[in-house]
Structure formats: C-alpha cells, structure tokens
Design a protein around this motif. Sequence first.
Motif, PDB file in Angstrom:
ATOM      1  N   ARG A  64       0.822  -1.223   0.000  1.00  0.00           N
ATOM      2  CA  ARG A  64       0.000   0.000   0.000  1.00  0.00           C
ATOM      3  C   ARG A  64       0.851   1.266   0.000  1.00  0.00           C
ATOM      4  N   LEU A  65       2.079   1.165  -0.487  1.00  0.00           N
ATOM      5  CA  LEU A  65       2.968   2.334  -0.499  1.00  0.00           C
ATOM      6  C   LEU A  65       3.626   2.465  -1.854  1.00  0.00           C
ATOM      7  N   TRP A  66       3.553   3.678  -2.395  1.00  0.00           N
ATOM      8  CA  TRP A  66       4.068   3.978  -3.726  1.00  0.00           C
ATOM      9  C   TRP A  66       5.077   5.110  -3.644  1.00  0.00           C
ATOM     10  N   GLN A  67       6.082   5.050  -4.493  1.00  0.00           N
ATOM     11  CA  GLN A  67       7.160   6.040  -4.521  1.00  0.00           C
ATOM     12  C   GLN A  67       7.149   6.778  -5.851  1.00  0.00           C
ATOM     13  N   THR A  68       7.263   8.099  -5.806  1.00  0.00           N
ATOM     14  CA  THR A  68       7.316   8.880  -7.039  1.00  0.00           C
ATOM     15  C   THR A  68       8.695   8.753  -7.691  1.00  0.00           C
ATOM     16  N   GLU A  69       8.757   9.193  -8.923  1.00  0.00           N
ATOM     17  CA  GLU A  69      10.042   9.261  -9.611  1.00  0.00           C
ATOM     18  C   GLU A  69      10.963  10.236  -8.867  1.00  0.00           C
ATOM     19  N   THR A  70      12.255  10.039  -9.032  1.00  0.00           N
ATOM     20  CA  THR A  70      13.245  10.808  -8.281  1.00  0.00           C
ATOM     21  C   THR A  70      13.463  12.189  -8.872  1.00  0.00           C
ATOM     22  N   LEU A  71      13.596  13.163  -7.991  1.00  0.00           N
ATOM     23  CA  LEU A  71      14.015  14.510  -8.360  1.00  0.00           C
ATOM     24  C   LEU A  71      15.424  14.749  -7.835  1.00  0.00           C
TER      25      LEU A  71
ATOM     26  N   TRP B  68       0.639   6.735   0.367  1.00  0.00           N
ATOM     27  CA  TRP B  68       0.126   5.632   1.178  1.00  0.00           C
ATOM     28  C   TRP B  68      -1.365   5.526   0.908  1.00  0.00           C
ATOM     29  N   THR B  69      -1.802   4.390   0.376  1.00  0.00           N
ATOM     30  CA  THR B  69      -3.212   4.202   0.069  1.00  0.00           C
ATOM     31  C   THR B  69      -3.900   3.554   1.264  1.00  0.00           C
ATOM     32  N   THR B  70      -4.928   4.233   1.789  1.00  0.00           N
ATOM     33  CA  THR B  70      -5.655   3.724   2.950  1.00  0.00           C
ATOM     34  C   THR B  70      -7.156   3.805   2.680  1.00  0.00           C
TER      35      THR B  70
ATOM     36  N   LEU C 279      -2.024   7.409  11.791  1.00  0.00           N
ATOM     37  CA  LEU C 279      -0.762   8.095  11.539  1.00  0.00           C
ATOM     38  C   LEU C 279      -0.371   8.947  12.746  1.00  0.00           C
ATOM     39  N   GLU C 280       0.850   8.764  13.215  1.00  0.00           N
ATOM     40  CA  GLU C 280       1.340   9.579  14.326  1.00  0.00           C
ATOM     41  C   GLU C 280       2.159  10.739  13.782  1.00  0.00           C
ATOM     42  N   VAL C 281       1.741  11.937  14.122  1.00  0.00           N
ATOM     43  CA  VAL C 281       2.404  13.168  13.696  1.00  0.00           C
ATOM     44  C   VAL C 281       3.340  13.601  14.823  1.00  0.00           C
ATOM     45  N   ILE C 282       4.640  13.764  14.504  1.00  0.00           N
ATOM     46  CA  ILE C 282       5.645  14.002  15.533  1.00  0.00           C
ATOM     47  C   ILE C 282       6.495  15.222  15.162  1.00  0.00           C
ATOM     48  N   PRO C 283       6.270  16.374  15.761  1.00  0.00           N
ATOM     49  CA  PRO C 283       7.154  17.517  15.493  1.00  0.00           C
ATOM     50  C   PRO C 283       8.594  17.176  15.859  1.00  0.00           C
TER      51      PRO C 283
ATOM     52  N   ILE D  73       2.035   0.267   8.107  1.00  0.00           N
ATOM     53  CA  ILE D  73       1.614  -0.084   6.753  1.00  0.00           C
ATOM     54  C   ILE D  73       1.861  -1.572   6.556  1.00  0.00           C
ATOM     55  N   ASP D  74       0.776  -2.324   6.424  1.00  0.00           N
ATOM     56  CA  ASP D  74       0.882  -3.771   6.210  1.00  0.00           C
ATOM     57  C   ASP D  74       1.747  -4.443   7.271  1.00  0.00           C
ATOM     58  N   GLY D  75       1.513  -4.038   8.516  1.00  0.00           N
ATOM     59  CA  GLY D  75       2.169  -4.686   9.636  1.00  0.00           C
ATOM     60  C   GLY D  75       3.559  -4.186   9.970  1.00  0.00           C
ATOM     61  N   LYS D  76       4.101  -3.284   9.167  1.00  0.00           N
ATOM     62  CA  LYS D  76       5.414  -2.711   9.451  1.00  0.00           C
ATOM     63  C   LYS D  76       5.267  -1.248   9.843  1.00  0.00           C
TER      64      LYS D  76
END
Length: 211
Positions: A7-14, A27-29, A109-113, A128-131
């Motif tokens: 359920r996790l996708w990565q964009t092309e690199t910049l 992240w698709t949820t 999702l935990e948001v952590i400053p 995500i999928d147990g990890k």
Amino acid sequence: MRQIAPRLWQTETLSPFPGLTTNAYLWTTPEGNVLFYNTTLTAEFDRMAELGGVAHQYLSHRDEIASSLATVRDRFGARLHVHKADAVEVTQTAVDDPFDSRHVAIAGLEVIPTPGHTVGSASYLATIDGKRYLFTGDTIILGQDGWWAGYLEGHSDRETLLASLDLLAELTPDVVVSSAFMGESGVTELGDRPWADCVAEARRALVGDGK
C-alpha cells in the motif's frame, strides 16, 4: 510511480542539487490516501489519480513547499498539513491543519514535530501492512557513510535537532523513509540493527561537528 510495499508507492526521483535526490510517497488507505513530502513531476499526479487521488498531504519541512501544493489541492481536494512554524512559508495555497504538537491523525498516523533541521520540521510514523514506517524528512538521513542528522549551518538549530533525535530514538520503526537522500534510496529496512543505534550514530556525528 512504483510500488514499494502493498500500500505504499514512490514517485520518480528529483535531483534539486548535485548529489542530493528526493522522492515523495503515497500511502493508500481506506480512509483516504496520504501523500508524504512533495513532488513537482506533474505526470505523477495522473498515476495518483488512478490510485484514488490524495486526501491528505503531509510536509516534513519548508523545503518541500512548491507550486505543486496548489496542484494537489486543486486536483484532488487534498488537505495540507505542515508544522505551524513552517506553515507561514506556504503562499501557493492554504494550510488546512497547521500543527505544533504530537498527535494521531488519519489511519493511525502519528504526527511528531521534530524541529531542528528547520523550525517546523516534522516526522510521521505509520503502520503499513504490519510494518512501522518512520518518515523522517531531512531530520535524519542514511548517507553514503552512515546516518546523518540534517544540520545545515545557518539553516538549522543544533541543540533543537539533538533534542529531536533523542525523541526519535525512543521509537521502534521497521523502515525509515527520508525525504532527501544521498545514496541509492531514501527507504531503509533496518533489519536487526536497533534504530536507537542508528540515531546515536547520527547524534555522535552532529556533536562532533560542533566541537
């Protein structure tokens, strides 16, 4: 985009600077898709649309601010989330939920400053999928010679960054995903090495730089 987990996708690199590269991650949820960081590659938005669009976009710090933030909102109706201290830099579109405290958001999702690299840097912890995936932005990165804390002279605050590293060391991620990276990938499977050891390595290098 390429799929790096179920359920996790990565964009092309910049490559905004020589030797430095970046990716964004979708992240698709069932509660709505989450885009971590940012990309200016417009072709990637077509693929995001095929995957269900973007409901929420989370920035790790001000260096990810670009005109594409408005594109993500206009095309998908995404809500933009960024720390209050860096939200003042966003002029391209509105910030829906500027935050300054640790909390739990969409899909657990935990948001952590984690200020220090910039005053409004933040990290995000998602299961995500147990990890457990820890999105660290530029706060801590695996470089070619080991773990590196994102301290830039004239840009970062060393003592604040050290405190944020101490906070991150308390977590137990399985995978660490930085925004910028200097090696082959910003995605690091920790395996048997304790995350606290990785943070300690970055901390030692940062303290050494200050001597």
